[in-house]
Design a protein around this motif. Structure first.
Motif, mmCIF file in Angstrom:
data_model
loop_
_atom_site.group_PDB
_atom_site.id
_atom_site.type_symbol
_atom_site.label_atom_id
_atom_site.label_comp_id
_atom_site.label_asym_id
_atom_site.label_seq_id
_atom_site.Cartn_x
_atom_site.Cartn_y
_atom_site.Cartn_z
ATOM 1 N N UNK A 145 2.209 -3.395 -7.319
ATOM 2 C CA UNK A 145 3.695 -3.336 -6.903
ATOM 3 C C UNK A 145 3.810 -2.753 -5.746
ATOM 4 N N UNK A 146 2.997 -1.819 -5.410
ATOM 5 C CA UNK A 146 3.299 -0.736 -4.012
ATOM 6 C C UNK A 146 2.099 -1.059 -3.107
ATOM 7 N N UNK A 147 1.161 -1.868 -3.327
ATOM 8 C CA UNK A 147 -0.009 -2.057 -2.679
ATOM 9 C C UNK A 147 -0.767 -0.780 -1.889
ATOM 10 N N UNK A 148 -0.963 0.035 -2.866
ATOM 11 C CA UNK A 148 -1.522 1.164 -2.739
ATOM 12 C C UNK A 148 -2.653 1.725 -3.511
ATOM 13 N N UNK A 149 -3.641 2.292 -2.916
ATOM 14 C CA UNK A 149 -4.613 2.855 -3.808
ATOM 15 C C UNK A 149 -4.839 4.198 -4.051
ATOM 16 N N UNK A 150 -5.449 4.488 -5.272
ATOM 17 C CA UNK A 150 -5.406 5.770 -5.829
ATOM 18 C C UNK A 150 -6.703 6.043 -6.435
ATOM 19 N N UNK A 151 -6.882 7.477 -6.654
ATOM 20 C CA UNK A 151 -8.170 7.759 -7.493
ATOM 21 C C UNK A 151 -9.535 7.185 -7.286
ATOM 22 N N UNK A 152 -9.865 7.086 -5.862
ATOM 23 C CA UNK A 152 -11.098 6.529 -5.567
ATOM 24 C C UNK A 152 -12.007 7.618 -6.151
ATOM 25 N N UNK A 153 -13.081 7.110 -6.780
ATOM 26 C CA UNK A 153 -14.009 7.900 -7.778
ATOM 27 C C UNK A 153 -15.325 8.316 -7.028
ATOM 28 N N UNK A 154 -15.412 9.505 -7.175
ATOM 29 C CA UNK A 154 -14.565 10.866 -8.001
ATOM 30 C C UNK A 154 -13.744 11.252 -6.849
ATOM 31 N N UNK A 155 -12.386 11.737 -7.132
ATOM 32 C CA UNK A 155 -11.636 12.348 -6.204
ATOM 33 C C UNK A 155 -12.152 13.366 -5.493
ATOM 34 N N UNK A 156 -12.152 13.192 -3.978
ATOM 35 C CA UNK A 156 -12.881 14.387 -3.169
ATOM 36 C C UNK A 156 -14.477 14.345 -3.292
ATOM 37 N N UNK A 157 -15.084 13.435 -3.827
ATOM 38 C CA UNK A 157 -16.473 13.384 -4.033
ATOM 39 C C UNK A 157 -16.963 12.023 -3.079
#
Length: 391
Positions: free
Chosen positions: A186-198
């Motif tokens: 719905x927002x065309x966004x990505x999140x939590x690319x695994x692992x966060x900060x890794x």
């Protein structure tokens, strides 16, 4: 999942093999085709045509062809493709491109809207490059290996997308990391690319083939991923090998970690030192032969019993075998064989490949699939759709 997917122009061949995570389960099927596994007719629907092709006359050659439908979606499906070449603009995208479309039950329903830049004339790379990686003198490519929806008690727009990060340069193609990212439709966004900060669930230079997974399936609170290795390959064909399935427990919410013992809010996996990397051979399980150079796994709610279905590539000439099971871990029983109307090309299109099922477009009587037709677009290739009678 696409094992040993051939990349046009980049020359990349990725071999998906062996095992993954702490829980490794053997993937087995019947030892011979049953009486019901007769050859069935493939009914071609046509090319997966986009708005740029229809409205601007572009000729677009795309590889792969995964689809996913988020639970909250009421518009259509999300298409994910691999390498994409555009004529006459000369644009070439190494990595995943995307578009949205209606389910393909007829040719005029397969047109979709491309994800483009602000001008509306150029395609854009869909999955962004993660930070912390470099590719000396070359290009980083992010290739999706499937897509899965996360069912919850309330509408949820999140899709899970596993992908492999690859360096393409003068030395060839080097897979660097296997990762998973959440995508909000719905927002065309990505999140939590695994692992966060890794740096990734698995990393390496090159990344070991047994750390590249695909065909994500969410079932009963768990995520299943599939892998295979070809032990006897000649000219694109695979006549022997092994196939396995890995299981990871999902968290209580869409954005929770895939292991309940980890923190919520991202894909935080167990320490890699605790992973099991055995090489459990599934040959004795009975694929005849096991040909994991290319296979795809999905669950099909439209079919009686909501079975898990495998589409296996048997050769480079369009022949496939379809298996089904009541469990994501098998045993899988052969249902039928089919010959997809595919013709290999001496041009950039290469060999017949990418037989991918689409549960969201299948009906109680029709198995919908897409495939890469190398002879389309003057030998550059194009993704097409088709259906096969399920019963």
């Amino acid at each position: 999942m696409r094992a040993m997917r051939q990349r046009r122009h980049s020359g990349l061949t990725l071999t998906m093999v062996s095992t993954f995570l702490a829980v490794i389960l053997a993937y087995t099927v019947g030892t011979a085709l049953s009486a019901s596994a007769a050859t069935r007719t493939v009914n071609d629907i046509g090319q997966v045509v986009s708005s740029l092709e229809v409205n601007k006359g572009y000729q677009i050659s795309r590889d792969c062809g995964f689809t996913g439908v988020p639970q909250a979606n009421a518009i259509g499906v999300l298409w994910l493709f691999c390498d994409t070449a555009v004529s006459p603009t000369g644009q070439y995208i190494t990595g995943t491109t995307a578009g949205t479309a209606q389910a393909f039950t007829a040719p005029n329903q397969s047109a979709f809207g491309d994800f483009t830049d602000a001008s509306g004339n150029n395609l854009v790379k869909f999955i962004p490059n993660p930070s912390g990686f470099s590719c000396a003198g070359g290009t980083l490519a992010t290739w999706a290996s499937g897509v899965a929806s996360v069912p919850t008690s309330s509408p949820n727009p999140i899709l899970i997308i596993p992908y492999v990060l690859v360096c393409l340069n003068a030395n060839g193609s080097t897979p660097l990391a296997f990762r998973i990212v959440d995508y909000d439709y719905t927002t065309n966004t990505f999140s939590n690319d695994s692992p966060v900060g890794g740096s990734g669930i698995f990393t390496g230079s090159p990344l070991a083939g047994n750390r590249i997974l695909g065909s994500p399936v969410v079932y009963n609170g768990s995520l299943y991923l599939y892998a295979g290795t070809c032990t006897n390959a000649v000219f694109g064909d695979c006549s022997a090998g092994t196939v396995q399935v890995a299981k990871v427990t999902l968290g209580s919410t869409p954005l929770a970690a895939y292991n309940s013992g980890n923190q919520t809010g991202g894909h935080r996996w167990l320490d890699p030192r605790n992973y099991t990397f055995s090489t459990l051979a599934a040959t004795s399980g009975g694929f005849t032969p096991i040909t994991p150079a290319s296979f795809d796994v999905h669950r099909y709610p439209a079919f009686s019993g909501s079975p898990f279905v495998v589409i296996e590539q048997d050769d480079i000439g369009g022949n496939i075998t379809v298996f089904s099971a009541s469990s994501p871990t098998g045993p899988f029983t052969p249902q039928f064989t089919a010959a997809v109307p595919c013709t290999s090309s001496t041009g950039p299109g290469g060999l017949c490949r990418a037989y991918i099922g689409h549960p969201e477009s299948s009906t109680a009587t029709k198995l919908m699939l897409s495939y890469f037709q190398p002879s389309d677009n003057n030998g550059n290739g194009h993704v097409r759709t088709a259906w096969i009678p399920w019963s």
